[in-house]
Scaffold this active site. Structure first.
Site, PDB file in Angstrom:
ATOM      1  N   GLU A  38       0.866  -1.189   0.000  1.00  0.00           N
ATOM      2  CA  GLU A  38       0.000   0.000   0.000  1.00  0.00           C
ATOM      3  C   GLU A  38       0.906   1.245   0.000  1.00  0.00           C
ATOM      4  O   GLU A  38       1.984   1.216   0.623  1.00  0.00           O
ATOM      5  CB  GLU A  38      -0.834  -0.061   1.298  1.00  0.00           C
ATOM      6  CG  GLU A  38      -1.770   1.088   1.551  1.00  0.00           C
ATOM      7  CD  GLU A  38      -2.483   0.924   2.918  1.00  0.00           C
ATOM      8  OE1 GLU A  38      -2.068   0.069   3.731  1.00  0.00           O
ATOM      9  OE2 GLU A  38      -3.455   1.663   3.152  1.00  0.00           O
ATOM     10  N   LYS A 109      -9.561   2.263  -1.680  1.00  0.00           N
ATOM     11  CA  LYS A 109      -9.780   1.580  -0.392  1.00  0.00           C
ATOM     12  C   LYS A 109     -11.115   1.976   0.240  1.00  0.00           C
ATOM     13  O   LYS A 109     -11.396   3.172   0.426  1.00  0.00           O
ATOM     14  CB  LYS A 109      -8.615   1.922   0.551  1.00  0.00           C
ATOM     15  CG  LYS A 109      -8.589   1.137   1.854  1.00  0.00           C
ATOM     16  CD  LYS A 109      -7.309   1.479   2.627  1.00  0.00           C
ATOM     17  CE  LYS A 109      -7.118   0.689   3.892  1.00  0.00           C
ATOM     18  NZ  LYS A 109      -5.847   1.039   4.577  1.00  0.00           N
ATOM     19  N   CYS A 142      -5.064  -3.457   2.582  1.00  0.00           N
ATOM     20  CA  CYS A 142      -4.755  -3.513   4.015  1.00  0.00           C
ATOM     21  C   CYS A 142      -5.986  -3.727   4.892  1.00  0.00           C
ATOM     22  O   CYS A 142      -6.521  -4.819   4.940  1.00  0.00           O
ATOM     23  CB  CYS A 142      -3.951  -2.276   4.424  1.00  0.00           C
ATOM     24  SG  CYS A 142      -2.974  -2.608   5.918  1.00  0.00           S
TER      25      CYS A 142
HETATM   26  C1  ACM Z   1      -3.849  -0.113   7.233  1.00  0.00           C
HETATM   27  O1  ACM Z   1      -4.966  -0.272   6.736  1.00  0.00           O
HETATM   28  N1  ACM Z   1      -2.873   0.463   6.556  1.00  0.00           N
HETATM   29  C2  ACM Z   1      -3.562  -0.574   8.597  1.00  0.00           C
END
Ligand code: ACM
Length: 261
Positions: A38, A109, A142
């Protein structure tokens, strides 16, 4: 096919150094699909939304997408990588898929973690699955791991591999993803980073432990807490078989009994 992960240690804000680090770690190693962390070229701990906007890029016109497409072109491979995306006034924590010299698609995301909620907008696109020819690849980023609906949705949409760029700070994800692989019978590539960022009075430490998991929940490869590359040979078709004895993980679902799902 060969599935690879690059576990890096980015320097905050230094995109050129972070690109070089990935190129040097990969060197002449071969994989058909590379998964990178990420926010792989910028680092994670932005001081503010304004700082995100300064380092964010338009997709696919700006440099990071072009670099990734060229990375794939010079290696005849595909790759997934996280980056901050600017779209007008909006900022997303996004990931892109590229193939040889071309951009294929993006994900923004959906489940933002902690202070990300102050820095980014919530993703507004469905969980995507891209057919790259060798496999169907689904994307989540993530903290999406903490919501089993993310991996399930990608599975229901046909993903054989879940590419999971990450910047993990909690210790639970690696174990949880074994369950996500088992309950969905998919391959999972969690590409994490290592290192510590000290910014604006905050210290954030990233946990490494990137891993490649099979549809049977086996660890095919696992990283420690150094920068490294993992590669495993996989057969994406195995993920199409959702049978477990007399059960089928998709056909035996009982959505009528699952509240609001
Ligand atoms: C995250 O979502 N970078 C912990």
């Amino acid at each position: 096919m060969l599935l690879g992960i690059v576990q890096t240690s980015p320097h905050f804000g230094d995109k050129a150094a972070n690109r070089k680090q990935i190129e040097e770690l990969v060197g002449d190693k071969r994989a058909d699909l590379w998964v990178m962390p990420e926010l792989a070229l910028t680092g994670y701990e932005f001081k503010s939304r304004a700082e995100v906007m300064k380092l964010a890029e338009e997709i696919p016109h700006d440099d990071s997408t072009k670099w990734l497409a060229d990375f794939c072109g010079s290696r005849n491979s595909w790759a997934v990588m996280g980056l901050p995306e600017r779209d007008g006034r909006h900022a997303y924590n996004s990931a892109i898929v590229c193939g040889p010299h071309r951009y294929i698609g993006r994900y923004r995301k959906i489940h933002l973690f902690d202070k990300e909620k102050e820095r980014f907008d919530v993703g507004n696109l469905p969980f995507p699955v891209f057919d790259i020819g060798l496999a169907r690849v689904g994307l989540m980023i993530c903290f999406d791991w903490r919501f089993p609906e993310a991996a399930r949705t990608l599975t229901l949409r046909g993903a054989q591999i879940i590419a999971h760029p990450s910047n993990l700070v909690l210790p639970h994800c690696q174990k949880a993803m074994v369950t996500r692989a088992l309950e969905n019978r998919v391959y999972i590539a969690t590409a994490n980073r290592i290192g510590t960022e000290h910014r604006a009075g905050n210290t954030v430490r990233f946990t490494g432990g990137s891993q490649l998991i099979s549809p049977d929940g086996e660890l095919l490869a696992a990283a420690t807490d150094v920068t490294e590359v993992l590669i495993a040979e996989i057969q994406p078709k195995i993920a199409d078989d959702k049978n477990v004895g007399l059960n089928n993980l998709l056909k035996d679902r009982r959505p009528d009994y699952y509240e609001n799902l």
